[in-house]
Write a protein that holds these residues in place. Structure first.
Motif, mmCIF file in Angstrom:
data_model
loop_
_atom_site.group_PDB
_atom_site.id
_atom_site.type_symbol
_atom_site.label_atom_id
_atom_site.label_comp_id
_atom_site.label_asym_id
_atom_site.label_seq_id
_atom_site.Cartn_x
_atom_site.Cartn_y
_atom_site.Cartn_z
ATOM 1 N N ARG A 36 0.856 -1.184 0.000
ATOM 2 C CA ARG A 36 0.000 0.000 0.000
ATOM 3 C C ARG A 36 0.893 1.235 0.000
ATOM 4 N NH1 ARG A 36 -5.352 1.078 0.953
ATOM 5 N NH2 ARG A 36 -5.842 3.125 1.826
ATOM 6 N N ALA A 38 0.037 4.717 -0.526
ATOM 7 C CA ALA A 38 -0.403 6.022 -0.026
ATOM 8 C C ALA A 38 -1.667 5.892 0.798
ATOM 9 C CB ALA A 38 -0.638 6.972 -1.198
ATOM 10 N N GLU A 39 -1.835 6.812 1.732
ATOM 11 C CA GLU A 39 -3.011 6.784 2.606
ATOM 12 C C GLU A 39 -4.298 6.930 1.814
ATOM 13 O OE1 GLU A 39 -4.848 9.222 6.481
ATOM 14 O OE2 GLU A 39 -2.906 9.767 5.627
ATOM 15 N N ALA A 40 -4.277 7.796 0.803
ATOM 16 C CA ALA A 40 -5.478 8.076 0.020
ATOM 17 C C ALA A 40 -5.738 7.042 -1.073
ATOM 18 C CB ALA A 40 -5.375 9.464 -0.607
ATOM 19 N N GLU A 41 -4.896 6.032 -1.167
ATOM 20 C CA GLU A 41 -5.043 5.019 -2.211
ATOM 21 C C GLU A 41 -6.360 4.269 -2.055
ATOM 22 O OE1 GLU A 41 -1.534 2.507 -3.093
ATOM 23 O OE2 GLU A 41 -2.858 0.891 -2.449
ATOM 24 N N THR A 114 2.252 -1.270 8.920
ATOM 25 C CA THR A 114 1.059 -0.860 8.187
ATOM 26 C C THR A 114 -0.192 -1.411 8.857
ATOM 27 O OG1 THR A 114 2.355 -0.953 6.146
ATOM 28 C CG2 THR A 114 -0.038 -0.802 5.910
ATOM 29 N N SER A 133 0.777 1.703 14.253
ATOM 30 C CA SER A 133 0.242 1.465 12.915
ATOM 31 C C SER A 133 0.114 2.744 12.093
ATOM 32 C CB SER A 133 -1.134 0.790 13.015
ATOM 33 O OG SER A 133 -1.014 -0.468 13.643
ATOM 34 N N TYR A 134 0.311 2.576 10.779
ATOM 35 C CA TYR A 134 0.237 3.683 9.830
ATOM 36 C C TYR A 134 -0.662 3.272 8.659
ATOM 37 C CZ TYR A 134 4.259 5.556 12.350
ATOM 38 O OH TYR A 134 5.093 6.039 13.327
ATOM 39 N N PRO A 135 -1.287 4.266 7.982
ATOM 40 C CA PRO A 135 -2.215 3.941 6.889
ATOM 41 C C PRO A 135 -1.574 3.325 5.659
ATOM 42 C CG PRO A 135 -2.611 6.149 7.748
ATOM 43 C CD PRO A 135 -1.311 5.690 8.327
ATOM 44 N N SER A 136 -0.262 3.484 5.477
ATOM 45 C CA SER A 136 0.403 2.941 4.293
ATOM 46 C C SER A 136 1.814 2.505 4.644
ATOM 47 C CB SER A 136 0.448 3.982 3.171
ATOM 48 O OG SER A 136 1.389 5.004 3.486
ATOM 49 N N GLN A 139 4.189 5.509 4.756
ATOM 50 C CA GLN A 139 4.137 6.289 5.992
ATOM 51 C C GLN A 139 4.804 5.554 7.153
ATOM 52 O OE1 GLN A 139 -0.107 6.776 5.093
ATOM 53 N NE2 GLN A 139 0.065 8.822 5.990
#
Length: 236
Positions: A36, A38-41, A114, A133-136, A139
């Motif tokens: 993954r 990007a967060e906005a993916e 992630t 934890s991170y969105p991508s 990150q």
């Protein structure tokens, strides 16, 4: 009347397979989306979505991602059965100066990971690490550079590539391979005939390198997004 029916049959036989094949619905299983970037993916735009779209082309069917498992012809993700489209061991990337040398060094320490990654529970249970934890994946990597964790835990398939990039030369230490840690993601069809076609397609991609190329594209995308984030940090 007979000639009319004969003409209808001829039209059906001459029609392209893509017109005749029924649309297929697929659902992604589990919270973990590998590579993954990007967060906005959007879930419909990532690695697995592209793989399923290619599969639809091979099967001469329109492929649609849906949310309801009961409606899906195909399931993809962390499954016990089906054909594997992605495999990787767990890995940890740390600072080359002062970072941990062994997995046991993560006891009581924070590691970046992630959201949804199955590796989080492995490292927590085996070594007593504390997951952040991170969105991508991009990150999570930047979390390491920001000092928010002692290591970033992700798929070795990804971190091997990251560790070789010049912009990560201060964060290029990989911890030793963790035994019995391979992650396998699979595709499973509810219909046996469809499953055979899926297995044939994935096997062909493995042989001709298409699957490796698609995977590498998304490894590169994660690396690029991490580079953009790091460059943004350096500008502030």
């Amino acid at each position: 009347m007979k000639s009319y029916l004969l003409r209808l049959m001829m039209v059906a036989l001459m029609a392209p397979a893509s017109v005749l094949a029924a649309p297929l619905q697929a659902v992604l299983v589990g919270d973990y989306r590998p590579l993954r970037a990007a967060e906005a993916e959007q879930i419909s735009e990532g690695f697995e979505a592209q793989l399923l779209a290619r599969l639809g082309t091979v099967l001469d069917s329109e492929m649609t991602l849906v949310g309801a498992k009961g409606q899906a012809d195909l399931r993809a993700g962390a499954l016990e059965s089906g054909v594997a489209y992605y495999r990787s061991e767990v890995a940890a990337l740390t600072s080359s100066e002062g970072g941990p040398f062994e997995w046991s060094d993560l006891a009581g320490e924070t590691f970046c990971v992630t959201i949804g990654s199955p590796h989080a529970s492995v490292v927590t249970a085996r070594f007593g690490g504390i997951a952040r934890s991170y969105p991508s994946a991009a990150q999570a990597l930047i979390g390491l550079k920001l000092g928010e964790c002692q290591a970033v835990v992700d798929d070795r398939l990804l971190l091997d590539k990251i560790a070789r990039l010049p912009e990560w030369r201060r964060y290029d230490r990989l911890l030793p391979a963790l035994p019995d840690s391979e992650l396998a993601l699979r595709i499973e069809a509810g219909d046996a005939a469809l499953q055979r076609r899926v297995e044939q397609a994935v096997s062909g991609w493995l042989e001709d390198g298409q699957l490796a190329d698609l995977t590498q594209h998304w490894v590169d995308e994660v690396a690029f997004q991490a580079y953009v984030l790091a460059d943004t940090l350096d500008c502030h």
